[in-house]
Design a protein around this motif. Structure first.
Motif, PDB file in Angstrom:
ATOM      1  N   GLY B  33       0.786  -1.230   0.000  1.00  0.00           N
ATOM      2  CA  GLY B  33       0.000   0.000   0.000  1.00  0.00           C
ATOM      3  C   GLY B  33       0.818   1.279   0.000  1.00  0.00           C
ATOM      4  O   GLY B  33       0.259   2.367   0.080  1.00  0.00           O
ATOM      5  N   PHE B  35       3.145   4.366  -1.497  1.00  0.00           N
ATOM      6  CA  PHE B  35       3.163   5.177  -2.713  1.00  0.00           C
ATOM      7  C   PHE B  35       4.508   5.899  -2.650  1.00  0.00           C
ATOM      8  O   PHE B  35       4.618   7.007  -2.142  1.00  0.00           O
ATOM      9  CB  PHE B  35       1.983   6.156  -2.670  1.00  0.00           C
ATOM     10  CG  PHE B  35       1.560   6.662  -4.013  1.00  0.00           C
ATOM     11  CD1 PHE B  35       0.913   5.837  -4.926  1.00  0.00           C
ATOM     12  CD2 PHE B  35       1.768   8.000  -4.359  1.00  0.00           C
ATOM     13  CE1 PHE B  35       0.492   6.329  -6.163  1.00  0.00           C
ATOM     14  CE2 PHE B  35       1.342   8.490  -5.587  1.00  0.00           C
ATOM     15  CZ  PHE B  35       0.710   7.649  -6.497  1.00  0.00           C
ATOM     16  N   PHE B 164       3.369  -5.348  -6.695  1.00  0.00           N
ATOM     17  CA  PHE B 164       3.510  -3.893  -6.748  1.00  0.00           C
ATOM     18  C   PHE B 164       3.715  -3.428  -8.192  1.00  0.00           C
ATOM     19  O   PHE B 164       3.973  -4.238  -9.074  1.00  0.00           O
ATOM     20  CB  PHE B 164       4.684  -3.414  -5.884  1.00  0.00           C
ATOM     21  CG  PHE B 164       6.029  -3.843  -6.363  1.00  0.00           C
ATOM     22  CD1 PHE B 164       6.826  -2.987  -7.120  1.00  0.00           C
ATOM     23  CD2 PHE B 164       6.533  -5.102  -6.052  1.00  0.00           C
ATOM     24  CE1 PHE B 164       8.085  -3.370  -7.550  1.00  0.00           C
ATOM     25  CE2 PHE B 164       7.791  -5.492  -6.488  1.00  0.00           C
ATOM     26  CZ  PHE B 164       8.571  -4.631  -7.244  1.00  0.00           C
ATOM     27  N   ASN B 190      -4.150   3.418  -5.464  1.00  0.00           N
ATOM     28  CA  ASN B 190      -3.360   3.147  -4.261  1.00  0.00           C
ATOM     29  C   ASN B 190      -4.244   3.206  -3.020  1.00  0.00           C
ATOM     30  O   ASN B 190      -4.210   2.316  -2.177  1.00  0.00           O
ATOM     31  CB  ASN B 190      -2.214   4.156  -4.200  1.00  0.00           C
ATOM     32  CG  ASN B 190      -1.463   4.090  -2.878  1.00  0.00           C
ATOM     33  OD1 ASN B 190      -1.661   4.954  -2.035  1.00  0.00           O
ATOM     34  ND2 ASN B 190      -0.644   3.058  -2.713  1.00  0.00           N
ATOM     35  N   GLN B 191      -5.078   4.240  -2.979  1.00  0.00           N
ATOM     36  CA  GLN B 191      -5.902   4.409  -1.785  1.00  0.00           C
ATOM     37  C   GLN B 191      -7.070   3.430  -1.732  1.00  0.00           C
ATOM     38  O   GLN B 191      -7.321   2.800  -0.716  1.00  0.00           O
ATOM     39  CB  GLN B 191      -6.420   5.845  -1.718  1.00  0.00           C
ATOM     40  CG  GLN B 191      -5.464   6.719  -0.907  1.00  0.00           C
ATOM     41  CD  GLN B 191      -5.586   8.184  -1.235  1.00  0.00           C
ATOM     42  OE1 GLN B 191      -6.628   8.618  -1.732  1.00  0.00           O
ATOM     43  NE2 GLN B 191      -4.545   8.939  -0.969  1.00  0.00           N
ATOM     44  N   ASN B 194      -5.491  -0.344  -2.385  1.00  0.00           N
ATOM     45  CA  ASN B 194      -4.300  -0.667  -1.600  1.00  0.00           C
ATOM     46  C   ASN B 194      -3.171  -1.218  -2.467  1.00  0.00           C
ATOM     47  O   ASN B 194      -2.433  -2.116  -2.060  1.00  0.00           O
ATOM     48  CB  ASN B 194      -4.666  -1.666  -0.485  1.00  0.00           C
ATOM     49  CG  ASN B 194      -3.665  -1.580   0.656  1.00  0.00           C
ATOM     50  OD1 ASN B 194      -3.063  -0.521   0.870  1.00  0.00           O
ATOM     51  ND2 ASN B 194      -3.470  -2.688   1.361  1.00  0.00           N
ATOM     52  N   THR B 196       0.371  -1.151  -4.265  1.00  0.00           N
ATOM     53  CA  THR B 196       1.677  -0.558  -3.958  1.00  0.00           C
ATOM     54  C   THR B 196       2.305   0.015  -5.228  1.00  0.00           C
ATOM     55  O   THR B 196       2.367  -0.680  -6.251  1.00  0.00           O
ATOM     56  CB  THR B 196       2.615  -1.645  -3.397  1.00  0.00           C
ATOM     57  OG1 THR B 196       1.896  -2.395  -2.427  1.00  0.00           O
ATOM     58  CG2 THR B 196       3.874  -1.043  -2.818  1.00  0.00           C
ATOM     59  N   PHE B 197       2.736   1.279  -5.148  1.00  0.00           N
ATOM     60  CA  PHE B 197       3.416   1.892  -6.290  1.00  0.00           C
ATOM     61  C   PHE B 197       4.828   2.290  -5.888  1.00  0.00           C
ATOM     62  O   PHE B 197       5.032   2.879  -4.824  1.00  0.00           O
ATOM     63  CB  PHE B 197       2.681   3.166  -6.745  1.00  0.00           C
ATOM     64  CG  PHE B 197       1.474   2.884  -7.596  1.00  0.00           C
ATOM     65  CD1 PHE B 197       1.574   2.886  -8.980  1.00  0.00           C
ATOM     66  CD2 PHE B 197       0.234   2.643  -7.013  1.00  0.00           C
ATOM     67  CE1 PHE B 197       0.457   2.641  -9.767  1.00  0.00           C
ATOM     68  CE2 PHE B 197      -0.874   2.396  -7.798  1.00  0.00           C
ATOM     69  CZ  PHE B 197      -0.779   2.392  -9.184  1.00  0.00           C
TER      70      PHE B 197
END
Lengths: 404, 227
Positions: B33, B35, B164, B190-191, B194, B196-197
């Protein structure tokens, strides 16, 4: 999926793909045209040998072709001939009395092969009648007509209706002679053949030989030459004590010719395909290098090496497969057209005639060569694709994606 | 849970001739999760780190774990397989297969994974709608703007449900409107999802939006700031 990408990839650079396709088309067309030409020469030689001289199958006493002795004749040849004619695929058959002797005129003498033939039956197995240029084909009922070639007439300095004398051995190995009147002058276009052969009626010859039913040779013409070996096999069972030989066995140079055609076909194909290989490698290598970053991206997101490899291989094969029908069609149309029209080689005719070739060549090509060529193109494409495909999988995605 | 974990990762190029020490012992941990932007000047080792995290390159020494699996010793082919199933990539350019439509590009990795047609169709639709280009399914990349192409790339990266998304300078070729738009979409994913970046970037607009910024220089982490 790979096919779809490969197919679309080849249309990304249309000009480049068309250049490759075009070169394959020209290559295939050239191979077909060249092969059909040499095949035309070869088959004209083979056909003229069959039609003028050998027919498809001959039956002899087993020793006759080696010894050429008068006594090596076919026993009970008439009965055998009747059975031969009943054999499936036999169109016609004719008996011949054969002797080596001498023909002489007041101006000269020459060694010859004297063929005693039954005119009507002989006409069904060889082209002798249609090769008559002057006079007629044993038309007169008079005794002892002879057919000699134009070339022989020149050498002996004789004309139509003049007399020549034939000397040969009779049944008892004594020399016999007979005066024959020239009833016709023939020309087969094969000087070697023409120079050594004269034709008389078998009945006339046998009378001089001293045995009415003598025959040394049965010449057999088939309906379907492709079933040559099968028919020869069937004839062997009819005449187990005699030599049944196909024209290929009697005249080995025909076999040589046919195998030479196959060899030259293989050489032509190899040369053209080699040239194509380098052309295709060049193009595909360009296509790979141009897509270096894209290939790197594909590998990064998980396209494995074997898929990348086959994608490039498929692209190359597709170029070949697209070109193939056009090349084959162009070749086929050219061959049909030339076959109808004929290629006149009379400028070189004298030299060709010496060796038994006709002056007009009718190119033709058996369908198996088209198949072989199609296979060769596919193999070429596969071979040509290997290096570019190998090059593609050797790239490191890390380097490829950041390459400018 | 740590999605990415590196321990003393080093990378030396040309070890036998003129050795270049690109990474000198990197220890980072990125959890589900995040960023996160990895930043640093040219030659800092940022790209090398990204390649190693992304399974595009092996470290000379050290340990990397992605989604709980040690990838530091995998062969080329094993890495390809690993990337296919575990990592989503968004590159700066040449992201998409030019001969395929947007839909086919998004579907591509799932095809490599041999997923069934129905699943692929449904997921492609969802993802393309999520990145706001549901109406551009049948367009080829050349018919899309730079921003739209990057959104297709994001959708494609998400398709195999990776651990990710690794985005290497994703906004480098975009104007500010497209950049903002793309960042909105990624922040949203992302929000909400969830996801992952991890970015590698020079772009201040990206750095401003990141919630964690790892700065690399001379092959070492020199700062690690969570906002």
């Amino acid at each position: 999926m790979l096919f779809k990408i490969a197919w679309r990839n080849i249309w990304r650079s249309r000009t480049r793909s068309f250049v490759v396709i075009g070169s394959i088309i020209v290559g295939v067309w050239a191979v077909i045209s060249l092969l059909s030409f040499s095949s035309g020469i070869s088959s004209s030689y083979v056909n003229s040998t069959i039609q003028n001289e050998l027919s498809h199958i001959q039956i002899h006493h087993p020793e006759f072709l080696n010894e050429r002795e008068i006594g090596l004749d076919i026993e009970d040849s008439q009965a055998i001939l009747t059975k031969v004619k009943k054999t499936p695929n036999v169109k016609a058959a004719s008996q011949r009395t054969v002797s080596i002797g001498m023909v002489s005129s007041s101006k000269g003498a020459r060694g010859v092969m004297i063929m005693g033939v039954d005119p009507e039956e002989e006409d069904q197995v060889t082209n002798l009648k249609s090769n008559i240029k002057e006079g007629n084909y044993f038309g007169s009922k008079k005794r002892n007509p002879i057919l000699i070639s134009k070339r022989m007439a020149e050498k002996l300095q004789v004309k139509m209706r003049q007399k020549v004398v034939l000397n040969f051995q009779d049944k008892n190995n004594d020399i016999t002679a007979g005066a024959f009147r020239i009833a016709g002058i023939y020309s087969t276009g094969n000087n070697t053949f023409d120079e050594f052969r004269v034709y008389v009626r078998r009945s006339d010859m046998n009378r001089l030989m001293g045995e009415e039913n003598l025959a040394h040779e049965i010449a057999i013409f088939l309906n379907e030459p492709r079933e040559l070996e099968m028919t020869a096999g069937a004839l062997k069972t009819i005449s187990p004590n005699l030599a049944v030989q196909t024209y290929k066995e009697i005249s080995p140079e025909i076999n040589l010719f046919e195998s030479q055609l196959q060899i030259s076909a293989a050489i032509f194909m190899t040369i053209v395909m080699l040239a194509l290989i380098f052309g295709i490698i060049n193009t595909m290598l360009m296509a790979v290098l141009e897509r270096y970053r894209e290939l790197g991206m594909l590998m990064s997101i998980g396209m494995n090496k074997s898929r990348i490899f086959f994608m490039i291989v498929y692209e190359t094969i597709m170029l070949g497969i697209i070109a193939l029908p056009f090349g084959l069609a162009a070749g086929y149309v050219t061959v049909r057209w030339l076959n109808k029209k004929g290629i006149d080689l009379s400028a070189y005719g004298e030299g060709m005639q010496e060796f038994g070739f006709s002056q007009i060549v009718y190119p033709d090509l058996q369908s198996e060569y088209y198949l072989q060529l199609a296979l060769a193109v596919v193999i070429t494409a596969v071979l040509a694709s290997l290096y570019p495909a190998w090059k593609a999988i050797k790239l490191k995605p890390v380097e490829a994606i950041r390459k400018i | 849970m740590a999605v990415i974990k590196t321990q003393n990762v080093t990378k030396v190029y040309n070890p036998d001739t003129i050795p270049v020490h690109a990474l000198n012992g990197i220890n980072i941990e990125i959890t589900q999760g995040e960023f996160t932007a990895i930043v640093g000047p040219s030659g800092s080792g940022k790209t090398t780190l990204l390649n190693i995290i992304g399974g595009l390159d092996n470290p000379t020494d050290g340990y990397i774990e992605v989604g709980g699996q040690d990838i530091s010793k995998l062969s080329d082919n094993e890495l390809i397989e690993f990337r296919k199933n575990n990592i989503g990539f968004v590159f700066q350019a040449y992201n998409l297969i030019p001969v395929m439509t947007a839909k086919e590009n998004v579907e591509f990795v799932m095809l490599l994974q041999n997923r069934p047609q129905a699943e692929r169709d449904q997921r492609v639709k969802e993802l393309m709608e999520a990145v706001g280009i549901g109406d551009k399914m049948d367009k080829r990349p050349s018919q899309l703007s730079g921003g739209q192409q990057q959104r297709v790339a994001v959708a494609r990266a998400l398709a195999p449900k990776p651990h990710f998304i690794l985005a290497d300078e994703p906004t480098a070729n975009l104007d500010s409107k497209s950049t903002a738009n793309l960042l909105d979409i990624m922040a949203d994913l992302n929000q909400k999802e969830n996801i992952t970046f991890v970015f590698s970037t020079h772009d201040q607009r990206v750095i401003d939006r990141a919630r964690r910024v790892i700065t690399i220089d001379d092959g070492l982490v020199i700062s690690d700031e969570t906002r």
